[in-house]
Design a protein around this motif. Structure first.
Motif, PDB file in Angstrom:
ATOM      1  N   ARG A 142       0.835  -1.209   0.000  1.00 25.05           N
ATOM      2  CA  ARG A 142       0.000   0.000   0.000  1.00 25.05           C
ATOM      3  C   ARG A 142       0.866   1.253   0.000  1.00 25.05           C
ATOM      4  O   ARG A 142       0.601   2.206  -0.735  1.00 25.05           O
ATOM      5  CB  ARG A 142      -0.936  -0.001   1.217  1.00 25.05           C
ATOM      6  N   ASN A 144       3.860   1.487  -1.167  1.00 29.70           N
ATOM      7  CA  ASN A 144       4.432   1.569  -2.515  1.00 29.70           C
ATOM      8  C   ASN A 144       3.450   2.196  -3.498  1.00 29.70           C
ATOM      9  O   ASN A 144       3.840   3.037  -4.307  1.00 29.70           O
ATOM     10  CB  ASN A 144       4.853   0.187  -3.022  1.00 29.70           C
ATOM     11  N   GLU A 145       2.177   1.793  -3.420  1.00 31.77           N
ATOM     12  CA  GLU A 145       1.152   2.373  -4.310  1.00 31.77           C
ATOM     13  C   GLU A 145       1.029   3.871  -4.112  1.00 31.77           C
ATOM     14  O   GLU A 145       0.979   4.637  -5.073  1.00 31.77           O
ATOM     15  CB  GLU A 145      -0.214   1.738  -4.028  1.00 31.77           C
ATOM     16  N   ILE A 146       0.999   4.292  -2.853  1.00 36.44           N
ATOM     17  CA  ILE A 146       0.873   5.722  -2.534  1.00 36.44           C
ATOM     18  C   ILE A 146       2.091   6.487  -3.032  1.00 36.44           C
ATOM     19  O   ILE A 146       1.971   7.540  -3.648  1.00 36.44           O
ATOM     20  CB  ILE A 146       0.680   5.924  -1.012  1.00 36.44           C
ATOM     21  N   THR A 147       3.262   5.906  -2.825  1.00 33.41           N
ATOM     22  CA  THR A 147       4.517   6.554  -3.233  1.00 33.41           C
ATOM     23  C   THR A 147       4.597   6.696  -4.737  1.00 33.41           C
ATOM     24  O   THR A 147       5.036   7.729  -5.252  1.00 33.41           O
ATOM     25  CB  THR A 147       5.726   5.730  -2.726  1.00 33.41           C
ATOM     26  N   GLU A 148       4.160   5.676  -5.477  1.00 32.07           N
ATOM     27  CA  GLU A 148       4.219   5.717  -6.940  1.00 32.07           C
ATOM     28  C   GLU A 148       3.276   6.760  -7.511  1.00 32.07           C
ATOM     29  O   GLU A 148       3.529   7.306  -8.584  1.00 32.07           O
ATOM     30  CB  GLU A 148       3.885   4.326  -7.513  1.00 32.07           C
ATOM     31  N   ARG A 149       2.188   7.066  -6.816  1.00 34.45           N
ATOM     32  CA  ARG A 149       1.234   8.080  -7.287  1.00 34.45           C
ATOM     33  C   ARG A 149       1.786   9.483  -7.127  1.00 34.45           C
ATOM     34  O   ARG A 149       1.371  10.396  -7.823  1.00 34.45           O
ATOM     35  CB  ARG A 149      -0.084   7.971  -6.513  1.00 34.45           C
ATOM     36  N   GLU A 150       2.649   9.657  -6.153  1.00 32.52           N
ATOM     37  CA  GLU A 150       3.136  11.027  -5.842  1.00 32.52           C
ATOM     38  C   GLU A 150       4.199  11.485  -6.788  1.00 32.52           C
ATOM     39  O   GLU A 150       4.878  10.806  -7.445  1.00 32.52           O
ATOM     40  CB  GLU A 150       3.655  11.084  -4.398  1.00 32.52           C
TER      41      GLU A 150
END
Length: 150
Positions: A142, A144-150
């Motif tokens: 999760r 990682n998902e948040i980090t990739e969006r930023e």
């Protein structure tokens, strides 16, 4: 209506960070005589597991950013535990290989990591441990998902 104060000790990030630091210190005490930190050891372990990786892959596997991985690899190279070779297709990248000294160090110190892990696991049943692993993997994914969006 009363306002409840925020309890930092119930914060996932704070508790995980605090636990990590304690586990790392425990592992560090076992590694003291080997002149290697837990952070360096984890990178060396990844190189040993898949010799010839590029720095980007080592960073991903060890959960560190690229600048930190570069610094750690430089330390490991200075200690004679790894060596780098310039990539054949891309002159800007290099592959990292473990030396015989690095392999020996991993063989000698892996039992220390296993012992620390085993000692800490004594407070959990096998089922609790497996659940904890699944939950940590889920939380990590999760983040990682948040980090990739930023």
């Amino acid at each position: 209506m009363s306002v409840h104060p925020y309890d930092l000790n119930r914060s996932l990030g704070f508790l995980m960070g605090n636990t990590y630091r304690k586990l790392s210190a425990l592992f560090q005490s076992g590694l003291k005589e080997y002149d290697i930190t837990p952070e360096q050891w984890s990178v060396l372990y990844q190189v040993e597991q898949a010799d010839g990786l590029i720095q980007k892959d080592i960073a991903e596997r060890s959960g560190k950013d690229r600048p930190t991985t570069t610094r750690i690899l430089d330390h490991l190279e200075q200690k004679g535990l790894v060596y780098k070779q310039i990539g054949e297709n891309d002159r800007r990248s290099f592959r990292v290989y473990i030396t015989s000294k690095g392999k020996s160090l991993i063989q000698e110190t892996l039992p220390i990591e296993k012992r620390v892990n085993s000692e800490v696991r004594k407070c959990l049943s096998e089922e609790e441990y497996e659940t904890l692993m699944k939950l940590l993997i889920t939380v990590s994914g999760r983040v990682n998902e948040i980090t990739e969006r930023e």
